[in-house]
Design an enzyme around this catalytic site. Structure first.
Site, PDB file in Angstrom:
ATOM      1  N   TYR A  57       0.844  -1.193   0.000  1.00 49.84           N
ATOM      2  CA  TYR A  57       0.000   0.000   0.000  1.00 49.84           C
ATOM      3  C   TYR A  57       0.884   1.251   0.000  1.00 49.84           C
ATOM      4  O   TYR A  57       1.203   1.829   1.039  1.00 49.84           O
ATOM      5  CB  TYR A  57      -0.944  -0.001   1.209  1.00 49.84           C
ATOM      6  N   PRO A  63     -15.329  -5.735   3.050  1.00 51.33           N
ATOM      7  CA  PRO A  63     -16.671  -6.210   3.408  1.00 51.33           C
ATOM      8  C   PRO A  63     -17.775  -5.230   3.020  1.00 51.33           C
ATOM      9  O   PRO A  63     -18.942  -5.582   3.026  1.00 51.33           O
ATOM     10  CB  PRO A  63     -16.582  -6.372   4.942  1.00 51.33           C
ATOM     11  N   LEU A  64     -17.363  -3.989   2.709  1.00 49.90           N
ATOM     12  CA  LEU A  64     -18.337  -2.990   2.238  1.00 49.90           C
ATOM     13  C   LEU A  64     -18.319  -2.895   0.712  1.00 49.90           C
ATOM     14  O   LEU A  64     -18.795  -1.906   0.135  1.00 49.90           O
ATOM     15  CB  LEU A  64     -18.012  -1.622   2.856  1.00 49.90           C
ATOM     16  N   GLY A  65     -17.754  -3.907   0.066  1.00 52.97           N
ATOM     17  CA  GLY A  65     -17.710  -3.888  -1.395  1.00 52.97           C
ATOM     18  C   GLY A  65     -16.946  -2.682  -1.922  1.00 52.97           C
ATOM     19  O   GLY A  65     -17.345  -2.057  -2.897  1.00 52.97           O
ATOM     20  N   GLY A 118     -16.817   0.081  -0.683  1.00 53.90           N
ATOM     21  CA  GLY A 118     -17.650   1.278  -0.518  1.00 53.90           C
ATOM     22  C   GLY A 118     -18.992   1.175  -1.225  1.00 53.90           C
ATOM     23  O   GLY A 118     -19.944   1.874  -0.866  1.00 53.90           O
ATOM     24  N   PHE A 119     -19.109   0.290  -2.216  1.00 52.37           N
ATOM     25  CA  PHE A 119     -20.345   0.208  -2.999  1.00 52.37           C
ATOM     26  C   PHE A 119     -21.553  -0.112  -2.119  1.00 52.37           C
ATOM     27  O   PHE A 119     -22.647   0.428  -2.313  1.00 52.37           O
ATOM     28  CB  PHE A 119     -20.185  -0.863  -4.095  1.00 52.37           C
TER      29      PHE A 119
HETATM   30  N1  LIG Z   1      -5.576  -8.768   0.827  1.00 47.29           N
HETATM   31  C1  LIG Z   1      -5.911  -8.015  -0.192  1.00 47.29           C
HETATM   32  O1  LIG Z   1      -5.576  -8.301  -1.339  1.00 47.29           O
HETATM   33  C2  LIG Z   1      -6.725  -6.778   0.058  1.00 47.29           C
HETATM   34  C3  LIG Z   1      -7.297  -6.081  -1.022  1.00 47.29           C
HETATM   35  C4  LIG Z   1      -8.069  -4.959  -0.741  1.00 47.29           C
HETATM   36  C5  LIG Z   1      -8.248  -4.538   0.575  1.00 47.29           C
HETATM   37  N2  LIG Z   1      -7.655  -5.228   1.589  1.00 47.29           N
HETATM   38  C6  LIG Z   1      -7.784  -4.790   2.995  1.00 47.29           C
HETATM   39  O2  LIG Z   1      -9.150  -4.709   3.362  1.00 47.29           O
HETATM   40  C7  LIG Z   1      -9.430  -3.422   3.897  1.00 47.29           C
HETATM   41  C8  LIG Z   1     -10.856  -3.045   3.613  1.00 47.29           C
HETATM   42  O3  LIG Z   1     -11.151  -3.096   2.228  1.00 47.29           O
HETATM   43  P1  LIG Z   1     -11.402  -1.804   1.349  1.00 47.29           P
HETATM   44  O4  LIG Z   1     -10.953  -0.605   2.114  1.00 47.29           O
HETATM   45  O5  LIG Z   1     -10.797  -2.052   0.033  1.00 47.29           O
HETATM   46  O6  LIG Z   1     -12.975  -1.797   1.136  1.00 47.29           O
HETATM   47  P2  LIG Z   1     -14.232  -1.646   2.111  1.00 47.29           P
HETATM   48  O7  LIG Z   1     -13.837  -1.777   3.510  1.00 47.29           O
HETATM   49  O8  LIG Z   1     -15.259  -2.563   1.582  1.00 47.29           O
HETATM   50  O9  LIG Z   1     -14.726  -0.153   1.777  1.00 47.29           O
HETATM   51  C9  LIG Z   1     -13.936   0.976   2.002  1.00 47.29           C
HETATM   52  C10 LIG Z   1     -14.652   2.178   1.408  1.00 47.29           C
HETATM   53  O10 LIG Z   1     -15.886   2.373   2.096  1.00 47.29           O
HETATM   54  C11 LIG Z   1     -15.929   3.674   2.653  1.00 47.29           C
HETATM   55  N3  LIG Z   1     -16.599   3.531   3.965  1.00 47.29           N
HETATM   56  C12 LIG Z   1     -16.162   2.837   5.040  1.00 47.29           C
HETATM   57  N4  LIG Z   1     -17.077   2.878   6.029  1.00 47.29           N
HETATM   58  C13 LIG Z   1     -18.096   3.623   5.571  1.00 47.29           C
HETATM   59  C14 LIG Z   1     -19.331   4.038   6.129  1.00 47.29           C
HETATM   60  N5  LIG Z   1     -19.705   3.642   7.356  1.00 47.29           N
HETATM   61  N6  LIG Z   1     -20.145   4.828   5.386  1.00 47.29           N
HETATM   62  C15 LIG Z   1     -19.793   5.216   4.132  1.00 47.29           C
HETATM   63  N7  LIG Z   1     -18.646   4.843   3.549  1.00 47.29           N
HETATM   64  C16 LIG Z   1     -17.791   4.060   4.263  1.00 47.29           C
HETATM   65  C17 LIG Z   1     -14.503   4.129   2.767  1.00 47.29           C
HETATM   66  O11 LIG Z   1     -14.472   5.528   2.699  1.00 47.29           O
HETATM   67  P3  LIG Z   1     -13.240   6.440   3.222  1.00 47.29           P
HETATM   68  O12 LIG Z   1     -12.006   5.872   2.560  1.00 47.29           O
HETATM   69  O13 LIG Z   1     -13.603   7.773   2.723  1.00 47.29           O
HETATM   70  O14 LIG Z   1     -13.174   6.345   4.684  1.00 47.29           O
HETATM   71  C18 LIG Z   1     -13.887   3.475   1.522  1.00 47.29           C
HETATM   72  O15 LIG Z   1     -14.187   4.228   0.373  1.00 47.29           O
HETATM   73  C19 LIG Z   1      -8.384  -2.510   3.225  1.00 47.29           C
HETATM   74  O16 LIG Z   1      -8.196  -1.330   3.947  1.00 47.29           O
HETATM   75  C20 LIG Z   1      -7.179  -3.411   3.227  1.00 47.29           C
HETATM   76  O17 LIG Z   1      -6.536  -3.371   4.477  1.00 47.29           O
HETATM   77  C21 LIG Z   1      -6.930  -6.349   1.357  1.00 47.29           C
END
Ligand SMILES: NC(=O)c1ccc[n+]([C@@H]2O[C@H](COP(=O)([O-])OP(=O)(O)OC[C@H]3O[C@@H](n4cnc5c(N)ncnc54)[C@H](OP(=O)(O)O)[C@@H]3O)[C@@H](O)[C@H]2O)c1
Length: 329
Positions: free
Chosen positions: A56, A205-207, A209-210
């Site tokens: 990252y 888990p939030l897709g 953000g979707f």
């Molecule tokens: N192992 C892998 O290959 C891999 C790949 C991807 C991700 N990950 C890990 O998984 C973690 C989580 O996944 P992700 O960040 O990609 O996706 P996510 O958790 O599904 O979604 C993150 C997005 O949702 C928004 N969000 C979070 N909480 C919210 C709420 N309560 N209301 C409205 N919007 C909200 C965030 O906004 P803001 O950013 O504006 O706060 C961001 O745009 C990452 O941080 C990373 O550590 C691992």
């Protein structure tokens, strides 16, 4: 936040973690001060599972996490990863991401960036098709023996790789995408983890953000947002996928909470061996996401959501075509 054992013999971690990727790359503009405040708030509210990777921003996110943990190291279980060289910006020595000689080099760099003596959970970010998994995990096992890392993890590994790796050294957790709109792991990865006593860390888990229902068209994303490269977010697919959100929004309205909270509660409802790691760089979203842990959905709501997001209904693949090839190896 409740603490649980990660896998059969892993550490005590919060039932929900905090993903830190978006604090440095991919989603919108970074805001380091708010991101650090978000990590501090997470620790104060009992979320100790703090998740990052050397990929990252080629160490930038690990450094940010390291700054946030100064004076608070003992309150966190830090999970970082290595071996996703495409995203990490390559490897100057020319070794591939799972090469046994590269593993200790990557670990030293992560220890330095994080400013810690030991990494709590060290994961292989992507399985290296050029190196037998036994060799990569063999090198990771040496790091455990040397006291540089405490527990091992894999990310986006296929079931056979998980089995082979677990024979070399116990794997505490598998970190792979899992949410209402990404349910492929239900077919074989999740059952394999359950059979072997390995915990499952559900990323995105939030897709991405979707599933917060705030991103129903491309206009919701900044021009440089990396989600624009993801097929599910392209102009046509995002509109089609937005049509799936109605049941999620309906249940959120009934429960007087947000779609994000319902989406997280659905993941929690899939089992206590699943640790969602939602990502955010804002305290307000973090607090909302933590509150989702206490939102219990009844079986009717869980089934309605599972049916609305049945396998295969999402338009577009999880990653661009080239990156899809690195999954499930
Ligand atoms: N192992 C892998 O290959 C891999 C790949 C991807 C991700 N990950 C890990 O998984 C973690 C989580 O996944 P992700 O960040 O990609 O996706 P996510 O958790 O599904 O979604 C993150 C997005 O949702 C928004 N969000 C979070 N909480 C919210 C709420 N309560 N209301 C409205 N919007 C909200 C965030 O906004 P803001 O950013 O504006 O706060 C961001 O745009 C990452 O941080 C990373 O550590 C691992």
């Amino acid at each position: 936040m409740q603490l649980r054992t990660l896998g059969a013999n892993g550490p005590q971690v919060s039932a929900q973690g905090l993903g830190c990727m978006g604090m440095s790359i991919s989603y919108g503009e970074p805001n380091d001060a708010e991101s650090i405040a978000t990590i501090h708030r997470a620790l104060d509210l009992g979320v100790n599972l703090i998740v990052t990777s050397d990929a990252y921003g080629a160490g930038v996110n690990e450094q940010l996490v390291g700054r946030a943990l100064q004076g608070r190291r003992d309150r966190a279980m830090v999970a970082t990863k290595f071996g996703n060289l495409g995203l990490a910006g390559g490897n100057p020595a020319g070794l591939s991401g799972g090469h046994p000689d590269y593993v200790p080099q990557a670990c030293e760099k992560s220890l330095k960036c994080l400013g810690v003596d030991v990494i709590d959970i060290y994961g292989l970010h992507r399985v290296d098709p050029a190196v037998p998994i036994e060799d990569t995990v063999g090198a990771m096992k040496k790091l455990v023996e040397q006291g540089k890392v405490r527990y091992l993890a894999l990310s986006e590994a296929g079931p056979q790789t998980i089995r082979r790796a677990h024979k070399v050294h116990p794997i505490a957790a598998v970190e792979t995408e899992y949410s209402l709109w990404s349910r492929d792991v239900e077919a074989d990865v999740l059952p394999t983890c359950r059979e072997l006593g390995i915990a499952f860390m559900a990323y995105a888990p939030l897709g991405r953000g979707f599933l917060t229902a705030t991103m129903k068209s491309l206009d919701a994303l900044l021009p440089k947002d990396r989600r624009r490269e993801h097929p599910r977010f392209n102009a046509d697919n995002i509109k089609r996928n937005a049509e799936l959100l109605a049941p999620l929004e309906k249940i959120a309205a009934e429960k007087k909470c947000t779609p994000a909270q319902v989406a997280l509660a659905w993941v929690h409802a899939q089992g206590a061996d699943i640790f969602p790691i939602p990502g955010t760089k804002r305290r307000a979203f973090l607090e909302q996401n933590i509150a989702a842990f206490d939102l219990k959905l009844d079986a009717e709501a869980v089934n309605a959501l599972s049916n609305a997001f049945a396998a295969g209904v999402t338009a577009g693949t999880r990653y661009p075509e080239k990156q899809m090839k690195a999954l499930g190896i």
